[in-house]
Design a protein around this motif. Structure first.
Motif, mmCIF file in Angstrom:
data_model
loop_
_atom_site.group_PDB
_atom_site.id
_atom_site.type_symbol
_atom_site.label_atom_id
_atom_site.label_comp_id
_atom_site.label_asym_id
_atom_site.label_seq_id
_atom_site.Cartn_x
_atom_site.Cartn_y
_atom_site.Cartn_z
ATOM 1 N N ARG A 116 0.841 -1.209 0.000
ATOM 2 C CA ARG A 116 0.000 0.000 0.000
ATOM 3 C C ARG A 116 0.873 1.256 0.000
ATOM 4 N N LEU A 117 1.910 1.258 0.835
ATOM 5 C CA LEU A 117 2.801 2.426 0.889
ATOM 6 C C LEU A 117 3.542 2.602 -0.434
ATOM 7 N N LEU A 118 3.982 1.491 -1.017
ATOM 8 C CA LEU A 118 4.676 1.579 -2.308
ATOM 9 C C LEU A 118 3.742 2.143 -3.384
ATOM 10 N N ALA A 119 2.532 1.598 -3.454
ATOM 11 C CA ALA A 119 1.573 2.066 -4.468
ATOM 12 C C ALA A 119 1.255 3.546 -4.257
ATOM 13 N N GLU A 120 1.084 3.937 -3.011
ATOM 14 C CA GLU A 120 0.827 5.363 -2.729
ATOM 15 C C GLU A 120 2.008 6.222 -3.158
ATOM 16 N N GLY A 121 3.213 5.709 -2.931
ATOM 17 C CA GLY A 121 4.414 6.448 -3.341
ATOM 18 C C GLY A 121 4.466 6.649 -4.844
ATOM 19 N N ILE A 122 4.122 5.612 -5.605
ATOM 20 C CA ILE A 122 4.146 5.722 -7.073
ATOM 21 C C ILE A 122 3.060 6.692 -7.540
ATOM 22 N N VAL A 123 1.872 6.566 -6.956
ATOM 23 C CA VAL A 123 0.775 7.482 -7.323
ATOM 24 C C VAL A 123 1.177 8.925 -7.030
ATOM 25 N N THR A 124 1.750 9.152 -5.861
ATOM 26 C CA THR A 124 2.160 10.512 -5.484
ATOM 27 C C THR A 124 3.225 11.038 -6.439
ATOM 28 N N LEU A 125 4.183 10.163 -6.801
ATOM 29 C CA LEU A 125 5.248 10.571 -7.726
ATOM 30 C C LEU A 125 4.656 11.168 -8.998
ATOM 31 N N TYR A 126 3.632 10.498 -9.530
ATOM 32 C CA TYR A 126 3.095 10.924 -10.831
ATOM 33 C C TYR A 126 1.995 11.973 -10.723
ATOM 34 N N THR A 127 1.720 12.443 -9.524
ATOM 35 C CA THR A 127 0.891 13.655 -9.440
ATOM 36 C C THR A 127 1.740 14.855 -9.871
ATOM 37 N N SER A 128 3.069 14.700 -9.899
ATOM 38 C CA SER A 128 3.948 15.749 -10.432
ATOM 39 C C SER A 128 3.888 15.719 -11.957
ATOM 40 N N ALA A 129 3.459 16.842 -12.537
ATOM 41 C CA ALA A 129 3.360 16.911 -14.002
ATOM 42 C C ALA A 129 4.734 16.700 -14.636
ATOM 43 N N GLN A 130 5.767 17.176 -13.965
ATOM 44 C CA GLN A 130 7.126 17.033 -14.504
ATOM 45 C C GLN A 130 7.526 15.547 -14.564
ATOM 46 N N HIS A 131 7.277 14.819 -13.494
ATOM 47 C CA HIS A 131 7.645 13.399 -13.477
ATOM 48 C C HIS A 131 6.792 12.608 -14.472
ATOM 49 N N ARG A 132 5.508 12.979 -14.551
ATOM 50 C CA ARG A 132 4.617 12.304 -15.492
ATOM 51 C C ARG A 132 5.122 12.533 -16.917
ATOM 52 N N ASN A 133 5.524 13.761 -17.189
ATOM 53 C CA ASN A 133 6.009 14.096 -18.525
ATOM 54 C C ASN A 133 7.294 13.323 -18.861
ATOM 55 N N THR A 134 8.202 13.215 -17.877
ATOM 56 C CA THR A 134 9.434 12.443 -18.104
ATOM 57 C C THR A 134 9.084 10.992 -18.442
ATOM 58 N N LEU A 135 8.157 10.417 -17.687
ATOM 59 C CA LEU A 135 7.725 9.037 -17.977
ATOM 60 C C LEU A 135 7.132 8.942 -19.377
ATOM 61 N N PHE A 136 6.214 9.845 -19.692
ATOM 62 C CA PHE A 136 5.537 9.811 -20.989
ATOM 63 C C PHE A 136 6.556 9.873 -22.134
ATOM 64 N N ARG A 137 7.486 10.816 -22.026
ATOM 65 C CA ARG A 137 8.449 11.004 -23.109
ATOM 66 C C ARG A 137 9.359 9.802 -23.254
ATOM 67 N N MET A 138 9.717 9.226 -22.122
ATOM 68 C CA MET A 138 10.641 8.097 -22.175
ATOM 69 C C MET A 138 9.943 6.858 -22.720
ATOM 70 N N VAL A 139 8.683 6.650 -22.316
ATOM 71 C CA VAL A 139 7.928 5.509 -22.846
ATOM 72 C C VAL A 139 7.721 5.689 -24.347
ATOM 73 N N ALA A 140 7.417 6.923 -24.756
ATOM 74 C CA ALA A 140 7.237 7.193 -26.189
ATOM 75 C C ALA A 140 8.544 6.940 -26.931
ATOM 76 N N ALA A 141 9.667 7.406 -26.362
ATOM 77 C CA ALA A 141 10.968 7.191 -27.003
ATOM 78 C C ALA A 141 11.268 5.697 -27.110
ATOM 79 N N ALA A 142 10.878 4.951 -26.073
ATOM 80 C CA ALA A 142 11.163 3.514 -26.072
ATOM 81 C C ALA A 142 10.396 2.782 -27.164
ATOM 82 N N THR A 143 9.235 3.314 -27.547
ATOM 83 C CA THR A 143 8.471 2.653 -28.609
ATOM 84 C C THR A 143 9.101 2.896 -29.976
ATOM 85 N N ALA A 144 9.984 3.899 -30.071
ATOM 86 C CA ALA A 144 10.517 4.303 -31.377
ATOM 87 C C ALA A 144 12.020 4.060 -31.531
ATOM 88 N N HIS A 145 12.767 3.959 -30.426
ATOM 89 C CA HIS A 145 14.222 3.840 -30.500
ATOM 90 C C HIS A 145 14.701 2.655 -29.665
#
Lengths: 200, 200
Positions: free
Chosen positions: B90-119
């Motif tokens: 529960r604490l781990l899941a809450e930590g991950i959820v909290t991490l991605y309430t940051s738009a900056q961290h969410r954006n880093t994830l999004f860009r990296m996942v997108a890059a991974a699909t192409a490179h």
């Protein structure tokens, strides 16, 4: 060559089916080339060899075409209803795993997820598709609740999410192979979690 | 202004920390602009105001810098070890959820996942990061198995995958909000599934 063409006459159903196939293939090609942002009704029409008005009349917009492409791809995954939730979940998970053993389908998913991270319209398309698909699939979970196999008040959409998520996680995030045990394991996990009331 | 700068002397630790911060920030900016494919050691060095040789010595390559950026971001999520697997999850899941309430961290994830699909190189970076992170986090599951809380022979990495996957699925695929119940639900699901032997 289709029977209709061989006979020199085109039945409306045949032509409609061919138009759909050509337009969806055009959308798949452009998506596959990573050009979601450049998709236009006119561009799809030119590539598919149809009039733009045909696309507007049938699909309304690029959004409608891409949703239909997804529906078409998802249609390859049978929605089971065997009378056993565990078995239904296993068959569903196997269907999703099998779907993405196709490099073409995997590529469509990858491009669309990537587009969704960068374009609000792409995000809307992906969200709308998975919302509709999750509702479709959730029938098996509702039936299980009606049979008393899982607690009343179970969030049926959460069960569908639980069985699907690890497969997409492997494809997109951890980028681990979809080995044979994945479907069996994610189905067992979702089933036991639902039985234990984790989704109520 | 740091104490070191105020005193006019730079301790190696202070300079090293500032260099790391500048290089990781440069990588985050370029990723945020969707330019994974254009990342080079020289480009990062210019943006961070350091010599390319500094980056090569410390990180080896762009791959190393991006892995370190991910490690830095992931470091915000504490890995719990409370003695209760359900609570840890529960604490781990809450930590991950909290991490991605940051738009900056969410954006880093999004860009990296997108890059991974192409490179392929992007795919390797994402895969390596999540493999290492999953191993780190899996300690809580190994301890639970040692305590007898879950069956011996449980695939500890599969439990970590099960608790994390629905959060990433919501972010990337279904694009549903990370509402407060998500962490509680995915933790309960992974816990009950593990107890029932779904991951053995």
């Amino acid at each position: 060559m289709t029977q209709q063409q061989a006979h020199g006459s085109v039945r409306p159903g045949g032509r409609t089916a061919r138009t759909r196939a050509a337009v969806l293939e055009a959308a798949r090609e452009r998506l596959g080339a990573g050009q979601y942002a450049e998709l236009t009704v006119e561009g799809l029409a030119a590539r598919a060899g149809v009039h733009p008005s045909t696309i507007r009349r049938r699909w309304g917009s690029v959004h409608g075409v891409v949703l239909d492409l997804f529906d078409h791809v998802a249609g390859e995954v049978r929605i089971p209803d065997t009378g056993s939730l565990h078995e239904d979940l296993r068959l569903l998970a196997e269907g999703i795993v099998t779907l993405y053993t196709s490099a073409q389908h995997r590529n469509t998913l990858f491009r669309m997820v990537a587009a969704a991270t960068a374009h609000p319209e792409g995000a809307r398309t992906v969200r709308d598709f998975f919302a509709a698909r999750t509702r479709q699939v959730s029938g098996m979970v509702r039936h299980a609740a009606a049979r008393g196999e899982i607690p009343a008040g179970t969030d049926v959409l959460a069960v569908v999410e639980a069985v699907s998520a690890p497969i997409y996680y492997r494809l997109l995030v951890s980028r681990q192979p979809l080995e044979p045990g994945v479907a069996r394991r994610t189905a067992a996990a979702a089933y036991h979690a639902a039985r234990a009331g984790a989704f109520t």
